[in-house]
Enzyme design. Structure first.
Site, PDB file in Angstrom:
ATOM      1  N   VAL A   1      -0.366 -36.335   2.944  1.00 20.05           N
ATOM      2  CA  VAL A   1      -0.878 -35.933   1.636  1.00 20.05           C
ATOM      3  C   VAL A   1      -1.778 -34.701   1.766  1.00 20.05           C
ATOM      4  O   VAL A   1      -2.199 -34.133   0.775  1.00 20.05           O
ATOM      5  CB  VAL A   1      -1.630 -37.087   0.948  1.00 20.05           C
ATOM      6  CG1 VAL A   1      -0.670 -38.192   0.545  1.00 20.05           C
ATOM      7  CG2 VAL A   1      -2.739 -37.645   1.837  1.00 20.05           C
TER       8      VAL A   1
ATOM      9  N   LYS B   1       0.795 -47.154  15.166  1.00 20.23           N
ATOM     10  CA  LYS B   1      -0.147 -46.097  14.762  1.00 20.23           C
ATOM     11  C   LYS B   1      -1.579 -46.441  15.168  1.00 20.23           C
ATOM     12  O   LYS B   1      -2.126 -47.476  14.754  1.00 20.23           O
ATOM     13  CB  LYS B   1      -0.050 -45.887  13.251  1.00 20.23           C
ATOM     14  CG  LYS B   1      -0.867 -44.730  12.704  1.00 20.23           C
ATOM     15  CD  LYS B   1      -0.584 -44.545  11.209  1.00 20.23           C
ATOM     16  CE  LYS B   1      -1.267 -43.339  10.612  1.00 20.23           C
ATOM     17  NZ  LYS B   1      -0.921 -43.168   9.173  1.00 20.23           N
TER      18      LYS B   1
ATOM     19  N   GLU C   1       7.398 -41.758   8.166  1.00 23.31           N
ATOM     20  CA  GLU C   1       6.587 -42.985   8.252  1.00 23.31           C
ATOM     21  C   GLU C   1       7.000 -43.922   7.111  1.00 23.31           C
ATOM     22  O   GLU C   1       7.245 -43.460   5.991  1.00 23.31           O
ATOM     23  CB  GLU C   1       5.114 -42.548   8.082  1.00 23.31           C
ATOM     24  CG  GLU C   1       4.095 -43.648   8.066  1.00 23.31           C
ATOM     25  CD  GLU C   1       2.663 -43.082   7.818  1.00 23.31           C
ATOM     26  OE1 GLU C   1       2.535 -41.889   7.428  1.00 23.31           O
ATOM     27  OE2 GLU C   1       1.697 -43.836   8.015  1.00 23.31           O
TER      28      GLU C   1
ATOM     29  N   CYS D   1       1.863 -39.711  11.622  1.00 20.82           N
ATOM     30  CA  CYS D   1       1.081 -39.023  10.585  1.00 20.82           C
ATOM     31  C   CYS D   1      -0.329 -38.648  11.029  1.00 20.82           C
ATOM     32  O   CYS D   1      -0.511 -37.780  11.860  1.00 20.82           O
ATOM     33  CB  CYS D   1       1.101 -39.830   9.293  1.00 20.82           C
ATOM     34  SG  CYS D   1       0.791 -38.778   7.846  1.00 20.82           S
TER      35      CYS D   1
HETATM   36  C1  ACM Z   1      -1.148 -40.675   6.734  1.00 18.60           C
HETATM   37  O1  ACM Z   1      -1.569 -40.922   7.865  1.00 18.60           O
HETATM   38  N1  ACM Z   1      -0.123 -41.300   6.207  1.00 18.60           N
HETATM   39  C2  ACM Z   1      -1.771 -39.603   5.954  1.00 18.60           C
END
Ligand code: ACM
Length: 264
Positions: free
Chosen positions: A171, A111, A41, A144
């Site tokens: 994370v 996203k 990402e 992510c």
């Molecule tokens: C994330 O969605 N970058 C943790």
């Protein structure tokens, strides 16, 4: 005929804002001879924007330097590349992922599930979960934090995805193991490509990225995985088997769903 794929999840350690160098470093980590490579990402920009102005300065459209470099590399190498970038569309900026084929054609995912402070600066994705024909199979993208919503991988699998590309800046440490479940419950392969390193560009907000980039198969099998610190490529070569939804002579993963019994 059986489809055989050679793929890699690429794990990087970008320097915030050093777009050109981050692209050089990431592309240099892609081994020769792959069908598909997935980069993290926001792989060229870095992750922790101080505010929306900073994001706006680093956002690009699909003809910007990042996608142009990805297209050149895909064409030169014959490898389909999936990668995340801050994508500008008029006044809106999305946390997006592109799929670039060797012929230069480009697909887009934005996203859907934004994480934490992403909600302050990015627009939520508006393209849903689409699938694309690429590198001899059917590919879907999610980014992510989408992993925590089983609906994301499920939507892609129901649309026909056999391989899910998952650019990430994780994370939280438990996603890589959880992705084995996403793969089992949908009978798909997934490439989670994460970064390593630390960003603390906002005082008191230290982000440690957890690596563990991997290629995961549908049978609870991790085909390749990196550790939480290295940069490199998690490479796997496999026949694309076990993606059909028939589990036993009396069970089909799709036909056996009971939407009339669910309250979602
Ligand atoms: C994330 O969605 N970058 C943790």
């Amino acid at each position: 005929m059986m489809t055989r794929l050679k793929v890699a999840s690429i794990q990087t350690s970008p320097v915030f804002g050093d777009v050109s160098r981050n692209i050089d470093t990431a592309l240099a980590l892609i081994p020769d001879g792959l069908d598909l490579a997935v980069l993290p990402e926001l792989f060229a920009s870095g992750y922790q924007f101080r505010d929306r102005d900073e994001l706006a300065n680093l956002a690009e459209d699909l003809d910007g330097p990042t996608c142009t470099r990805l297209r050149t590399h895909a064409s030169d190498s014959g490898t389909t590349i999936v990668a995340g970038l801050p994508e500008r569309d008029g006044d809106r900026i999305f946390n997006s992922s592109v799929l670039v084929r060797p012929d230069g054609s480009t697909e887009l995912y934005r996203k859907v599930h934004l994480f934490w402070d992403e909600k302050l600066i990015f627009a939520p994705g508006d393209l849903g979960f689409q699938v694309f024909e690429a590198c001899g199979t059917t590919v879907g993208m999610m980014v992510c934090f989408d992993w925590v919503f089983p609906e994301a991988a499920r939507s892609l699998a129901l649309a026909g995805a056999k391989v899910i590309c998952h650019p990430s800046n994780l994370v939280l440490t438990y996603c890589p193991d959880a992705m084995t479940t996403r793969c089992i419950e949908n009978r798909v392969y997934a490439l989670t490509s994460n970064r390593v390193g630390v960003e603390e560009r906002i005082e008191g907000s230290r982000l440690e990225f957890t690596g563990m980039s991997q290629v995961c198969g549908p049978l609870n099998n991790i085909l390749a995985r990196l550790d939480g610190e290295e940069t490199g490529a998690a490479v796997a070569e496999f026949d694309l088997v076990d993606t059909d939804k028939r589990l036993t002579p009396r069970n089909d993963l799709w036909d056996d769903r009971r939407p009339d019994q669910y309250s979602l």
